[in-house]
Motif scaffolding. Structure first.
Motif, PDB file in Angstrom:
ATOM      1  N   ALA A 135      -3.454   4.805   7.417  1.00 33.16           N
ATOM      2  CA  ALA A 135      -4.774   4.662   6.799  1.00 33.16           C
ATOM      3  C   ALA A 135      -5.661   3.717   7.591  1.00 33.16           C
ATOM      4  N   HIS A 159      -0.574   4.074   0.842  1.00 30.35           N
ATOM      5  CA  HIS A 159      -1.372   4.982   1.666  1.00 30.35           C
ATOM      6  C   HIS A 159      -0.780   5.185   3.056  1.00 30.35           C
ATOM      7  N   SER A 170       0.846  -1.189   0.000  1.00 28.65           N
ATOM      8  CA  SER A 170       0.000   0.000   0.000  1.00 28.65           C
ATOM      9  C   SER A 170       0.879   1.236   0.000  1.00 28.65           C
ATOM     10  N   GLY A 228      -9.671   2.809   5.238  1.00 19.11           N
ATOM     11  CA  GLY A 228      -8.407   2.084   5.242  1.00 19.11           C
ATOM     12  C   GLY A 228      -8.570   0.661   5.737  1.00 19.11           C
ATOM     13  N   HIS A 241     -10.060  -1.368   2.888  1.00 22.91           N
ATOM     14  CA  HIS A 241      -9.068  -1.720   1.872  1.00 22.91           C
ATOM     15  C   HIS A 241      -8.197  -2.886   2.334  1.00 22.91           C
TER      16      HIS A 241
END
Length: 715
Positions: free
Chosen positions: A484, A480, A478, A490, A493
């Motif tokens: 996240a 992010h 990831s 988050g 995901h």
């Protein structure tokens, strides 16, 4: 690189006479795990030594695996009395080659550089050489076609029968029935297509890296953390990876407009993908035509439960029409918020307003979540995600100590540690609570890095159960950041990617080395979506993000999720229609403007301002790597299809998670995914039936078992 073909390719060595059903026999004493001393990429008995995997070593190891694999193919051509046992064990050893390609792909995606881009292009060619050696083999294909006409083959039990059916279809889809001259051209076009897709992704990555937006004069951004800003000649420039976030939270409308307009240039101008898109479409169209399909969309649909591109497009259009009124209500809601906050009843939304006022709406709904990051750490949330899955499936997640070694350092990881490719990578092993048997391992790479592929994704590094080591391994990456995980999106995901991983790990059948491959491609995202939907449950969110949610907080969160789900699914459907329509028409004339083509395809669904400016968010062709650089061309609608399947199944899945493991995950797609779904849910999973259940008659009762008799294998 489309690895799924290679997974099926390695099933080439099938028997010519019947054998009793049952578990695999023990490996012969002569079976040896390949040495990792000279070929570290081919290691299967322990975690990889990533620091040894330099491009030159990767080439050498894949060459070694290719030579051995092709040698095995040549041996199979002369086997007089093949058996399931003597061919299957050969296949398992050759599956090392498949993993070698996967592992190289991990480093290509995590270490973008000119050297690794060159490596990717060269490996694509080698991959197609392997496909040619198998699928265009003039000896094996006739044997297989004769084999499936035998009575004993027709009596094979479900798992083997299903494998053989898929295997034969894979041969045909790779041109096995073409005359020799067309086979040669087919491989040439496959190499061309692989190079074009790589170039598309590289162009987009370069465009993102080269993108600049001067924020020196925008004082509102003066306090951005240093990792979000580039300093150059006394000026401050915004980094690309934070641009979309700034667009969504910045109250300065003039700044938002300037930023939005700047972002629209990506994939155009100096890194224009338009010509690449036309060339990709032309090659795909030609490949479909030589295989007997009208277009690429029909070729892809032939392996799905929706059998033609036109039928898939109709499914998408019907879904768009059903969702459109709710989408329009959402957009009008954003317009009302802007009118209220600007104290201007006549205020109109602009394209750069949509993400910002969506953020304002979410801030209102999530005000009760504001203190979570003060009460929890992201590590605590990650551990609670693992605890939840452990409770559902009877498994445990155990973290191992990791060590990073510089590439080419020739050092060894200390005893008891696992080597990783970056200091921030973590490693977890998964075991069964009851048997204490290892099911798999996960590398987690959750930090942002400039040379790392953006987004969140998973890729396997060990895909099959070697007779001496029945363990799968995957990477979850990831860009992010682990922070996240402090927010519901988050968490969703992460659960999505863990759903993919657990689907691979739980397979427990004779054919579980292909357990992660779905037999019907419109089920590819089902298990991932099903797990992602756990984040919508109040009890799950409470367990992950204690203290417990109040009723008001959860109701607000549910209202926000309803808004977000409508926006997300509408965007997916728009992109799906673009995908299908562009591939049904085959070729784009050089004079056709891509942006104009997009708007023409979506003309009935776009939300326009009174001045005719589009406000509907979707990923344009020039930036859509899913369609033009990945494996989702003709299939992007499966994200929406999976959402419908998961919505039907989510309550039973949560209440009967161990049964889901036993009746779906552990079957490893030894039967069609649609049949496994039907057996778990007791309903027909066809699109029409699922939509009837969801939208027309939720109380409709279905038979408890929809198992089907396998269709005859096509010679």
């Amino acid at each position: 690189m489309n690895i799924r073909h290679l997974a099926l390719a390695l099933l080439s060595l099938l028997p010519l006479h019947a054998e009793p059903d049952g578990a695999l026999p023990p490996p012969p004493l002569s079976y040896r795990i390949p040495s990792s001393e000279n070929n570290p990429l081919l290691e299967i008995s322990k975690p990889l030594e990533w620091s040894r995997l330099l491009p030159g070593q990767i080439h050498a190891d894949i060459d070694a695996a290719m030579r051995k694999y092709i040698e095995r193919i040549r041996t199979a051509e002369t086997v007089e009395k093949p058996t399931y046992d003597n061919t299957l064990l050969i296949f398992l050893e050759n599956a090392t080659l498949m993993d070698a390609f996967y592992r190289a792909e991990v480093l290509i995606r995590l270490r973008d550089s000119p050297e690794h881009r060159k490596l990717a292009t060269e490996l694509d060619k080698k991959y197609n050489q392997v496909k040619e050696a198998l699928f265009h083999n003039e000896h094996i294909w006739p044997i297989l076609k004769k084999m499936v006409t035998q009575d004993w083959m027709r009596r094979q039990y479900g798992g083997r029968h299903h494998f053989i059916t898929r295997f034969m279809a894979e041969f045909r889809d790779n041109g096995a029935d073409l005359p020799p001259d067309q086979k040669a051209q087919f491989i040439i076009r496959e190499n061309e297509l692989a190079a074009l897709k790589r170039q598309f992704a590289a162009n987009l990555a370069d465009a993102q890296a080269a993108w600049t937006f001067d924020i020196t004069d925008y004082k509102i951004l003066d306090k951005l953390p240093p990792e979000y800003v580039k300093q150059e000649n006394g000026r401050r420039f915004l980094r690309y990876h934070i641009a979309e976030t700034i667009l969504g939270i910045c109250p300065d409308e003039k700044l938002r407009e300037a930023l939005w307009r700047s972002l629209q240039t990506i994939g155009k101008e100096s890194h224009d993908n338009s010509d690449l898109i036309r060339r990709i479409l032309a090659v795909r169209q030609k490949q479909a035509e030589v295989l007997g399909y009208a277009n690429h969309a029909d070729r892809i649909a032939s392996r799905c439960s929706i059998n033609t591109g036109a039928q898939a497009a109709e499914y998408v259009r019907n879904s768009l029409q059903r969702l459109h009124p709710a989408y329009v209500r959402n957009m009008k809601r954003l317009q009302d918020i802007k009118a209220q906050l600007t104290e201007n009843p006549q205020a109109e939304l602009a394209p750069w307003d949509v993400p910002y006022y969506s953020y304002i709406l979410s801030s209102i709904y999530l005000k009760h979540f504001a203190d979570f990051d003060k009460m929890l750490t992201s590590d605590m949330v990650l551990q609670r995600i693992f605890d939840r899955l452990s409770h559902m499936y009877g498994i445990t997640f155990s973290e191992r100590t990791t060590v990073y070694l510089e590439p080419g350092s020739n050092k060894k990881a200390p005893a008891g540690t696992v080597e990783v490719w970056h200091p921030g990578v973590r490693y977890f092993e998964i075991t069964d609570k009851t048997s204490n048997a290892r099911r798999g391992a996960i590398y987690l790479d959750l930090e942002y890095r400039e040379n790392k592929e953006t987004g969140i994704w998973t890729i396997p590094v060990t895909t099959y159960p070697h007779p001496l080591q029945k363990v799968h391994c995957s990477v979850i990456s990831s860009s992010h950041g682990i922070q996240a995980l402090m927010y519901p999106a988050g968490i969703q995901h992460m659960l999505h990617e863990l759903g993919h991983v657990l689907h691979r790990f739980m397979s427990n059948t004779e054919q579980d080395y292909l357990g992660f491959q779905t037999s019907v491609d419109d089920f590819d995202e089902f298990t991932a979506t099903l797990h992602a939907n756990l984040a919508k449950r109040r009890d799950v969110l409470t367990s992950l993000m204690q203290p417990a949610l109040t009723t008001e907080a959860y109701l607000n969160y549910n209202n926000l999720k309803e808004y977000e789900d409508i926006q997300t699914q509408f965007r997916i459907l728009c992109e799906s229609l673009l995908d299908l329509e562009i591939h049904m028409h085959g070729n784009l004339d050089a004079s056709q403007d891509l942006a104009a083509s997009e708007k023409e395809i979506l003309r009935d669904y776009l939300y326009l301002t009174p001045q005719g400016e589009n406000l509907t968010e979707y990923l344009p062709f020039c930036r859509n790597t899913f369609i033009f650089a990945g494996g989702y061309s003709g299939l992007y609608y499966t994200y929406f299809r999976s959402e419908e399947l998961a919505t039907c199944a989510r309550h039973r899945f949560f209440d009967e998670s161990m049964r889901f493991r036993q009746t779906f995950l552990e079957k490893g797609y030894s039967k069609p995914a649609s049949e496994l779904y039907g057996n778990f849910m007791g309903i027909d999973p066809s699109p029409a039936s699922i939509q009837r259940y969801l939208y027309l008659d939720p109380d409709l009762e279905y038979p408890e078992n929809v198992e089907t008799t396998p269709a005859p294998i096509k010679p």
